[in-house]
Design an enzyme around this catalytic site. Structure first.
Site, PDB file in Angstrom:
ATOM      1  N   ARG A 128       0.809  -1.219   0.000  1.00 14.86           N
ATOM      2  CA  ARG A 128       0.000   0.000   0.000  1.00 14.86           C
ATOM      3  C   ARG A 128       0.842   1.267   0.000  1.00 14.86           C
ATOM      4  NH1 ARG A 128      -0.744   2.959   4.264  1.00 14.86           N
ATOM      5  NH2 ARG A 128       0.046   1.296   5.611  1.00 14.86           N
ATOM      6  N   CYS A 154      -3.639  -3.656  12.534  1.00 14.75           N
ATOM      7  CA  CYS A 154      -2.649  -4.660  12.123  1.00 14.75           C
ATOM      8  C   CYS A 154      -2.682  -5.835  13.098  1.00 14.75           C
ATOM      9  CB  CYS A 154      -1.262  -4.038  12.072  1.00 14.75           C
ATOM     10  SG  CYS A 154      -1.091  -2.738  10.840  1.00 14.75           S
ATOM     11  N   SER A 192      -0.841  -8.029   9.599  1.00 18.58           N
ATOM     12  CA  SER A 192       0.211  -7.317   8.883  1.00 18.58           C
ATOM     13  C   SER A 192       1.243  -6.856   9.892  1.00 18.58           C
ATOM     14  CB  SER A 192      -0.382  -6.115   8.140  1.00 18.58           C
ATOM     15  OG  SER A 192       0.630  -5.349   7.511  1.00 18.58           O
ATOM     16  N   TYR A 195      10.340  -4.061   5.126  1.00 23.95           N
ATOM     17  CA  TYR A 195      10.307  -3.094   4.027  1.00 23.95           C
ATOM     18  C   TYR A 195      11.675  -3.050   3.349  1.00 23.95           C
ATOM     19  CZ  TYR A 195       5.697  -1.398   5.272  1.00 23.95           C
ATOM     20  OH  TYR A 195       4.342  -1.317   5.499  1.00 23.95           O
ATOM     21  N   ALA A 243       6.935   3.567   6.940  1.00 30.17           N
ATOM     22  CA  ALA A 243       6.130   3.529   5.717  1.00 30.17           C
ATOM     23  C   ALA A 243       4.695   3.899   6.074  1.00 30.17           C
ATOM     24  CB  ALA A 243       6.184   2.141   5.091  1.00 30.17           C
TER      25      ALA A 243
END
EC number: 2.1.1.45
Length: 264
Positions: free
Chosen positions: A21, A146, A167, A209, A263
């Site tokens: 995303r 999350c 997540s 990430y 992020a």
């Protein structure tokens, strides 16, 4: 905390490269699980120094049912600032769902209060569950949950907790999540007359990430240190009466902090 380093290494070495995303890109794995015996120490990552103040205040903020960043900002915690609107509002996020889950008839369900009462009166229940994933509210949340569902389990006088996290930002988020739910387990255990058992952390999409890989390599090169001990004020008898000053961490020795971009 070798369990955490093993997760990071697994994602680093075997993760699938995926889009996301935020447009950053990740190395992702699916369906991992970690277990922490809370009698062996408080599971606060030692291979980089963590800001425990933020973890404690965020948890107290969740428990209070708050969804505005005012309390956090007043206590020097900025971890939610990037998602809040100009008034500090985040929509019906964790605290709202935990304490005020809306019902079709206009009522509200206090999942946390119900949970504590059920642990006291029906400890063998298989319904000791709190969910933050309210499908009807997801689109109104600044950030959908999350860490979205957790379940408690009582056996032989000990309270264990399993979290399902859909997540998970392995480098920045997961160390906070481990400590937060371990502390919640200890708090609930105290107010229900139990001893802390295990914290079990189950993941959906756990990811590094792509702009965290260098930092992950640096952390993976470090040796974990002995876990600290968390002391909780034994005089607190209600989950809703805890304050920041009721927690004292002893023996936390950690490697230096490692910075990384969030992020959003």
């Amino acid at each position: 905390m070798q369990q955490y380093l093993d997760l990071m290494r697994l994602a680093r070495d075997t993760g699938v490269t995926k889009t996301d995303r935020t447009g950053t890109g990740t190395r992702s794995i699916f369906g991992h699980q970690m277990r922490f015996d809370l009698s062996e120490g408080f599971p606060l990552v030692t291979t980089k120094k963590l800001h425990l103040k933020s973890i404690i205040h965020e948890l107290l903020w969740f428990i209070a049912g708050d969804t505005n960043t005012r309390y956090l900002k007043a206590n020097g915690v900025s971890i939610w600032d990037d998602w809040a609107d100009e008034n500090g509002e985040l929509g019906p996020v964790y605290g709202h769902q935990w304490r005020s889950w809306p019902t079709p008839d206009g009522g509200k369900i206090d999942q946390i209060r119900n949970l504590v009462e059920q642990i006291k009166t029906n400890p063998d229940s298989r319904r000791l569950i709190v969910s933050a994933w309210n499908v009807a509210d997801v689109d109104s949340m600044a950030l959908p949950p999350c860490h979205c569902l957790f379940q408690f389990y009582v056996a032989e006088g000990k309270l264990s907790c399993q979290l399902y996290q859909r997540s998970a930002d392995i480098f920045l988020g997961v160390p906070f999540n481990i400590a937060s739910y371990a502390l919640l387990t200890m708090m609930v255990a105290q107010v229900t007359g139990l001893k802390p058992g295990e914290f079990i952390h189950t993941f959906g999409d756990a990811h590094l990430y792509l702009n965290h890989l260098e930092q992950a390599d640096k952390q993976l090169a470090r040796e974990p240190k002995k876990l600290p001990v968390m002391h909780i004020n034994p005089d607190v008898k209600s989950l809703f009466d805890f304050t920041y000053d009721d927690f004292t961490l002893e023996g936390y020795e950690a490697h230096p902090h490692i910075s990384a971009p969030v992020a959003v």
